[in-house]
Scaffold this motif. Structure first.
Motif, PDB file in Angstrom:
ATOM      1  N   PRO A 113       4.084  -7.361 -25.587  1.00  0.00           N
ATOM      2  CA  PRO A 113       4.968  -6.319 -26.108  1.00  0.00           C
ATOM      3  C   PRO A 113       6.441  -6.693 -25.931  1.00  0.00           C
ATOM      4  O   PRO A 113       6.816  -7.393 -24.992  1.00  0.00           O
ATOM      5  N   TYR A 114       7.237  -6.252 -26.876  1.00  0.00           N
ATOM      6  CA  TYR A 114       8.700  -6.456 -26.859  1.00  0.00           C
ATOM      7  C   TYR A 114       9.095  -7.920 -27.085  1.00  0.00           C
ATOM      8  O   TYR A 114      10.254  -8.275 -26.905  1.00  0.00           O
ATOM      9  N   CYS A 115       8.129  -8.775 -27.468  1.00  0.00           N
ATOM     10  CA  CYS A 115       8.472 -10.189 -27.604  1.00  0.00           C
ATOM     11  C   CYS A 115       9.438 -10.427 -28.759  1.00  0.00           C
ATOM     12  O   CYS A 115      10.130 -11.453 -28.776  1.00  0.00           O
ATOM     13  N   ASP A 116       9.488  -9.495 -29.732  1.00  0.00           N
ATOM     14  CA  ASP A 116      10.424  -9.675 -30.843  1.00  0.00           C
ATOM     15  C   ASP A 116      11.771  -9.002 -30.571  1.00  0.00           C
ATOM     16  O   ASP A 116      12.625  -8.949 -31.444  1.00  0.00           O
ATOM     17  N   TYR A 117      11.945  -8.489 -29.345  1.00  0.00           N
ATOM     18  CA  TYR A 117      13.192  -7.826 -29.009  1.00  0.00           C
ATOM     19  C   TYR A 117      14.250  -8.809 -28.528  1.00  0.00           C
ATOM     20  O   TYR A 117      15.431  -8.474 -28.500  1.00  0.00           O
ATOM     21  N   PHE A 118      13.858 -10.019 -28.136  1.00  0.00           N
ATOM     22  CA  PHE A 118      14.812 -10.904 -27.481  1.00  0.00           C
ATOM     23  C   PHE A 118      14.411 -12.355 -27.694  1.00  0.00           C
ATOM     24  O   PHE A 118      13.296 -12.667 -28.109  1.00  0.00           O
ATOM     25  N   LYS A 119      15.328 -13.263 -27.368  1.00  0.00           N
ATOM     26  CA  LYS A 119      15.091 -14.687 -27.268  1.00  0.00           C
ATOM     27  C   LYS A 119      15.700 -15.170 -25.956  1.00  0.00           C
ATOM     28  O   LYS A 119      16.742 -14.662 -25.533  1.00  0.00           O
ATOM     29  N   ALA A 120      15.046 -16.130 -25.324  1.00  0.00           N
ATOM     30  CA  ALA A 120      15.554 -16.706 -24.071  1.00  0.00           C
ATOM     31  C   ALA A 120      16.247 -18.033 -24.375  1.00  0.00           C
ATOM     32  O   ALA A 120      15.774 -18.803 -25.230  1.00  0.00           O
ATOM     33  N   VAL A 143      19.143 -12.930 -25.160  1.00  0.00           N
ATOM     34  CA  VAL A 143      19.916 -12.311 -26.233  1.00  0.00           C
ATOM     35  C   VAL A 143      18.990 -11.321 -26.927  1.00  0.00           C
ATOM     36  O   VAL A 143      17.952 -11.709 -27.485  1.00  0.00           O
ATOM     37  N   PHE A 144      19.370 -10.033 -26.885  1.00  0.00           N
ATOM     38  CA  PHE A 144      18.527  -8.978 -27.440  1.00  0.00           C
ATOM     39  C   PHE A 144      18.988  -8.658 -28.857  1.00  0.00           C
ATOM     40  O   PHE A 144      20.193  -8.525 -29.121  1.00  0.00           O
ATOM     41  N   ASN A 145      18.000  -8.492 -29.760  1.00  0.00           N
ATOM     42  CA  ASN A 145      18.327  -8.010 -31.102  1.00  0.00           C
ATOM     43  C   ASN A 145      17.932  -6.553 -31.275  1.00  0.00           C
ATOM     44  O   ASN A 145      18.205  -5.951 -32.315  1.00  0.00           O
ATOM     45  N   LYS A 146      17.231  -5.994 -30.260  1.00  0.00           N
ATOM     46  CA  LYS A 146      16.902  -4.569 -30.235  1.00  0.00           C
ATOM     47  C   LYS A 146      17.100  -4.079 -28.815  1.00  0.00           C
ATOM     48  O   LYS A 146      16.869  -4.816 -27.858  1.00  0.00           O
ATOM     49  N   SER A 147      17.492  -2.839 -28.702  1.00  0.00           N
ATOM     50  CA  SER A 147      17.701  -2.277 -27.371  1.00  0.00           C
ATOM     51  C   SER A 147      16.381  -1.758 -26.819  1.00  0.00           C
ATOM     52  O   SER A 147      15.521  -1.283 -27.559  1.00  0.00           O
ATOM     53  N   ILE A 206      14.642  -0.059 -22.861  1.00  0.00           N
ATOM     54  CA  ILE A 206      14.906   0.372 -21.484  1.00  0.00           C
ATOM     55  C   ILE A 206      14.499  -0.701 -20.482  1.00  0.00           C
ATOM     56  O   ILE A 206      14.860  -0.622 -19.309  1.00  0.00           O
ATOM     57  N   PHE A 207      13.708  -1.698 -20.950  1.00  0.00           N
ATOM     58  CA  PHE A 207      13.276  -2.760 -20.052  1.00  0.00           C
ATOM     59  C   PHE A 207      14.201  -3.966 -20.098  1.00  0.00           C
ATOM     60  O   PHE A 207      13.871  -5.021 -19.531  1.00  0.00           O
ATOM     61  N   GLY A 208      15.352  -3.858 -20.770  1.00  0.00           N
ATOM     62  CA  GLY A 208      16.233  -5.006 -20.908  1.00  0.00           C
ATOM     63  C   GLY A 208      16.690  -5.563 -19.574  1.00  0.00           C
ATOM     64  O   GLY A 208      16.632  -6.776 -19.325  1.00  0.00           O
ATOM     65  N   GLY A 209      17.165  -4.697 -18.698  1.00  0.00           N
ATOM     66  CA  GLY A 209      17.631  -5.152 -17.395  1.00  0.00           C
ATOM     67  C   GLY A 209      16.517  -5.769 -16.572  1.00  0.00           C
ATOM     68  O   GLY A 209      16.714  -6.779 -15.878  1.00  0.00           O
ATOM     69  N   LYS A 210      15.346  -5.168 -16.656  1.00  0.00           N
ATOM     70  CA  LYS A 210      14.200  -5.707 -15.923  1.00  0.00           C
ATOM     71  C   LYS A 210      13.849  -7.107 -16.432  1.00  0.00           C
ATOM     72  O   LYS A 210      13.554  -8.023 -15.644  1.00  0.00           O
ATOM     73  N   MET A 211      13.866  -7.296 -17.754  1.00  0.00           N
ATOM     74  CA  MET A 211      13.551  -8.594 -18.331  1.00  0.00           C
ATOM     75  C   MET A 211      14.542  -9.660 -17.883  1.00  0.00           C
ATOM     76  O   MET A 211      14.160 -10.770 -17.489  1.00  0.00           O
ATOM     77  N   GLU A 212      15.833  -9.341 -17.946  1.00  0.00           N
ATOM     78  CA  GLU A 212      16.840 -10.321 -17.534  1.00  0.00           C
ATOM     79  C   GLU A 212      16.716 -10.657 -16.057  1.00  0.00           C
ATOM     80  O   GLU A 212      16.786 -11.816 -15.654  1.00  0.00           O
ATOM     81  N   GLY A 213      16.520  -9.616 -15.224  1.00  0.00           N
ATOM     82  CA  GLY A 213      16.438  -9.848 -13.782  1.00  0.00           C
ATOM     83  C   GLY A 213      15.242 -10.693 -13.402  1.00  0.00           C
ATOM     84  O   GLY A 213      15.351 -11.659 -12.634  1.00  0.00           O
TER      85      GLY A 213
END
Length: 948
Positions: free
Chosen positions: A815-822, A843-847, A849-856
């Motif tokens: 899930p959310y794999c199309d929200y970002f690229k590493a 780099v996120f192309n969609k916002s 709530i798990f963005g911070g968790k993913m980056e961390g």
């Protein structure tokens, strides 16, 4: 239903009847081949049994003194036993092969019949239903047309009346009704057009089915004739095969007989005859008689064996003849020239073969059985003569010796009786001479008999050769004649089913109404109705303020995603991507939305999903923002067109040779325009020559640069080159990755780390791709245990003292794999020694709530892997290359357990709370609906009571 398709149904019945006839007749043919092959099996088993029985009888009471004759005769028994087994095995194998082919053919015929019945009946049913539905729509159209005419008349009448308020209101009412009726009329006409097309499709599908059906029937017929021809060939082939084996066995038998000792040596004359010992003489005479009896018994057994063989050969020939004579060729095959010709060749060949077997049996009877009968008769006479001579010698020649109890008295006779003794010896010598003469004559006669047997053996061998030559000639001629007959010629002039056109009056009416519905226009100035149109090209260019030289390549219906979806149209031009909508995101109505994006500002275009369900959106990323267009009807076509335009834009082609493009655009043929624009564009794939910005990788995986004891060229050779992928594979395995796939650098860059290579002799940029499955160490809610990973590495070889590797990572299957690229960036620089920097970012192309968790979690995992795995393994590798022993600390275990952080717990509790709240809301709604139903029932009861 069939009465509406009488002609087609007649064809179907004809084809089904042909298949039924084909099935029936092939079963008859199958019986013929089954009976014929089983004849060979029966003949072989009987021949083998006869050979075994003869061998048993031959060696049952045969002594060693007659072994030469027994050995010569046994070769005939072994010949019959082995030949019979081969006949039986070949007959059964051929029977199985032919029966399997015919059974499969019958099965194919049954399947074809079932398919024809189902497909044709279904096609007729669907076409009939389509026609019925059309006529229903036609009746509905006539009714609606009358309603529109009446409304039009009422509206005209109300308009012509004096203009008071009542008449104006009435006219307005009729106008609204007329508008609704016209709309309904247009819908019905559209349905009729669609239904007409459906009728055409169903008719064409039925005709295609009938064409395919006829073709399938002919194919089955063609295949069946091929099977029949191959069966004829197989029958002729087994005859040739068995006659060759028979010839080989007969030759071996004859050679064995020739190499064996002469069986006439079995005949010996007894020379040790003692005139003083009567008992010894009797035993020797009886031994000679017994040997003659044995030879007589063997000759008699061989005669019976020859007789059985003759019967088997005659039975085989007569059985073949009867099987062919009683078989009646099915009319289906007889009606075909090629089928009749094949049968004539087969019938003629096997009839001749049957006669050859019978002639062969007659020759054996003449040259084998009759001579042996004469030999046996002579042998019986010899046997009888010897027995009579023995009887006279032992019992009838001297009556003094007939009583054995008196033998002892002769030795005590006195010398006074010596003259009588002399007479006794004289008479006994005469008897011995007589019996010896008889034995000598018998031996000569037996030798003549055995010589005759040798001649019979030679005649039998010659008969076997004649049988082989005769049958081989017949089989060769049959094969040649069968090969000259071609099945294809039977089907050259056959016409396949001709597809019928829709010619009846009802179909003509369908075509006419369809054409009318296509050309009908229900526009009315009075009602203010008009069709939606794409704006003319000149208006679009002017509206967006583009240069006059700009031309429109294509346009697509879509929606701009802002606060709400603004539906409109995207125009793709030679210089801009434009969007126009009659709505706006502030007031919705009142002003239009215009958007023009220069192609030179577009960085990338990607597919997107809306609400994780609808895969109909495109994301346009520029230097300053990201814009989302949704609700595409032809998204893939739009994406391809945009990408092709971007390849031709000035910024994208600045690194290539100049391309002169001549734009000739026609508004109504966008595909042709695009192909003209790109007909000369056949360059190499576009490679991003610029490094991605540091803003993409804002997290440092190493707090300060790591020093490595080799120059940057050696770092590349040891850890990143194609020559040593072993380090990369070991590193990935240590991380716990699996199913790795890696490509080579393209273009190749060996010159970069090759000693003596000059500056600039290697490509400045090269790429490769890496795929593997990655175990997640810290999971988010609803995450699986592992995911697919695809990396693209781009190396920038700046100089001998510096290179940079940019890595773009795509996560697949979570899930959310199309929200970002590493993004990863490795920078290695230095002179004799190298410094290593490593950076990471999302780099996120969609916002989300798990963005911070993913980056961390990504940063934490990347630092742990680099510092505890890559760096120690790299230092060990460098030490091995330099001959320095480097102790590497044990690597930390890979923890794949899910970390239960407070943030993930909070998210889980929030989701549970939302679910509970939704359940409570549903329960309350259900309760309210129940209460409303109860109130409605009470009101209904009150009304009923009032009425009653």
């Amino acid at each position: 239903m069939k009465e509406h398709f009488s002609e087609q149904a007649q064809y179907v019945e004809q084809w089904l009847s042909k298949l039924s006839s084909l099935k029936k007749h092939w079963k008859i043919i199958r019986t013929l081949f089954n009976d014929t092959t089983l004849l060979f099996d029966t003949y072989g088993k009987a021949l083998s049994k006869t050979g075994r029985a003869f061998l048993t009888a031959l060696f049952k009471n045969t002594s060693n003194e007659n072994k030469n004759l027994a050995n010569s005769l046994k070769f005939f028994g072994e010949f019959s036993e082995k030949l019979g087994e081969d006949y039986s095995k070949s007959g059964l194998a051929l029977n199985f092969s032919i029966m399997q082919k015919f059974n499969q053919l019958v099965s194919d015929i049954n399947s074809c019949k079932t398919w024809i019945k189902e497909s044709t009946s279904m096609g007729m049913k669907e076409l009939s239903q389509a026609k019925i539905h059309y006529f229903k729509l036609k009746a509905k159209l006539e009714k609606q047309t009358k309603e529109v005419e009446s409304m039009q008349a009422a509206f005209e009448k109300a308009k012509s009346e004096p203009g008071n308020s009542y008449q104006l209101g009435l006219a307005q009412k009729f106008k609204e009704k007329l508008r609704t009726s016209n709309k309904d009329l247009k819908t019905i006409q559209s349905d009729i057009e669609t239904q007409a097309e459906l009728v055409f499709e169903k008719h064409e599908a039925l005709e295609n089915t009938l064409y395919t059906t006829h073709s399938s029937v002919l194919d089955l017929e063609f295949d069946s004739l091929h099977i029949l021809l191959s069966s004829y060939y197989a029958m002729v082939a087994i005859i040739k095969k068995m006659i060759v084996i028979r010839k080989e066995y007969a030759l071996t038998r004859f050679q064995n007989i020739e190499e064996s000792e002469d069986f006439t040596f079995d005949i010996k004359i007894g020379k040790e005859i003692n005139i003083f010992t009567n008992e010894m003489n009797k035993e020797k005479f009886e031994s000679q008689a017994m040997l003659i009896d044995e030879r007589t018994t063997m000759i008699k057994a061989f005669k019976e064996f020859i007789f059985s063989t003759i019967c088997l050969e005659e039975d085989l020939g007569k059985s073949l003849e009867n099987t062919l004579g009683t078989f009646k060729l099915p009319s289906y095959i007889a009606a075909k020239n090629i089928g009749k010709s094949h049968w004539d060749v087969y019938y003629s060949a096997f009839t001749e073969i049957a006669k050859v077997y019978q002639i062969f049996a007659g020759e054996i009877r003449k040259l084998g059985l009759e001579p042996f009968s004469e030999v046996l008769k002579n042998q019986e006479n010899i046997k009888r003569s010897i027995r009579v001579s023995l009887l006279n010698f032992v019992e009838g020649n001297d009556p003094i010796y007939t009583d054995r109890s008196q033998r002892g008295s002769y030795s005590s006779r006195s010398a006074t009786n010596s003259p009588n003794i002399k007479e006794f010896f004289n008479s006994k010598s005469a008897s011995l001479s007589k019996i010896l003469g008889t034995l000598s004559e018998s031996n000569e006669e037996e030798k003549n008999n055995l010589e005759n047997i040798k001649a019979v053996f030679e005649d039998l061998h010659r008969l076997e050769e004649d049988l082989y030559n005769s049958i081989d000639d017949i089989a060769d001629r049959a094969e040649k004649e069968l090969g000259e007959l071609e099945i294809e010629g039977e089907y050259k002039d056959i016409n396949l089913y001709q597809k019928r056109e829709l010619t009846d009056d009802s179909i003509k009416e369908i075509r006419q109404m369809s054409q009318i519905s296509r050309n009908a226009s229900l526009e009315s100035e009075e009602l203010g109705t008009q069709e939606e149109e794409i704006e003319p090209e000149g208006n679009v260019i002017t509206k967006f303020g583009l240069s006059p030289e700009t031309q429109i390549v294509d346009s697509f219906t879509c929606a701009l995603s802002q606060k709400i979806l603004l539906h409109g149209r995207m125009y793709l031009t030679t210089s801009h991507l434009c969007f126009h909508s009659y709505f706006n995101s502030s007031t919705l109505f009142g002003r239009e939305t215009l958007l023009a994006i220069p192609l030179s500002d577009i960085i990338k275009v990607e597919k997107r999903q809306i609400a994780l369900i609808f895969d109909t959106a495109l994301s346009i990323t520029t230097h300053s923002s990201e814009i989302l267009f949704a609700s595409f009807l032809f998204r893939d076509q739009a994406l391809a067109t945009i990408n092709n335009l971007l390849k031709m834009s000035p910024t994208q082609t600045s690194k290539r040779s100049h391309i002169l493009c001549e734009f000739k655009v026609e508004t109504r043929n966008h595909r042709l325009q695009l192909s003209k624009l790109m007909r000369d564009i056949k360059g190499t794939p576009v490679v991003n020559v610029e490094q991605f910005p540091m803003s993409y990788v804002k997290y440092d995986l190493i707090q300060r640069p790591i020093a490595l004891d080799v120059c940057p060229q050696k770092v590349f050779e040891y850890f990143f080159s194609d020559d040593d992928n072993g380090f990369l594979m070991d590193y990935l395995k240590t991380r716990g990755e699996y199913d790795m796939e890696i490509t080579k650098w393209s273009p190749p860059i060996q010159n970069y780390y090759k000693e003596g290579a000059e500056e600039g002799s290697w490509p400045r940029i090269s790429t490769r791709k890496l795929k593997f499955n990655h175990k997640l160490r810290e999971k988010l809610p609803f995450m699986p245990d592992s995911c697919g990973t695809a990396e693209e590495h781009t190396v920038h070889l700046i100089s001998k003292t510096e290179f940079v590797i940019d890595t773009v990572v795509d996560i697949i299957g979570v899930p959310y794999c199309d929200y970002f690229k590493a993004y990863f960036k490795w920078r290695i620089y230095g002179e004799d020694k190298s410094n290593l920097e490593a950076h990471y970012g999302l780099v996120f192309n969609k916002s989300t709530i798990f963005g911070g968790k993913m980056e961390g979690s990504g940063t934490k995992e990347g630092r742990m892997i680099i510092q505890t795995m890559w760096i120690p393994m790299a230092q060990k590798k460098i030490g091995e290359q330099l001959g320095i022993k480097v102790e590497m600390a044990p690597l930390p275990p890979i923890n794949v357990e899910e970390s239960k952080s407070k943030e993930s717990d909070w998210v889980m509790y929030a989701l549970i709370g939302i679910i509970v709240l939704l359940c409570i809301t549903v329960i309350r709604l259900w309760w309210r609906i129940g209460a409303l139903e109860s109130d409605m029932l009470e009101i209904q009861n009150l009304i009923v009571n009032k009425i009653s």
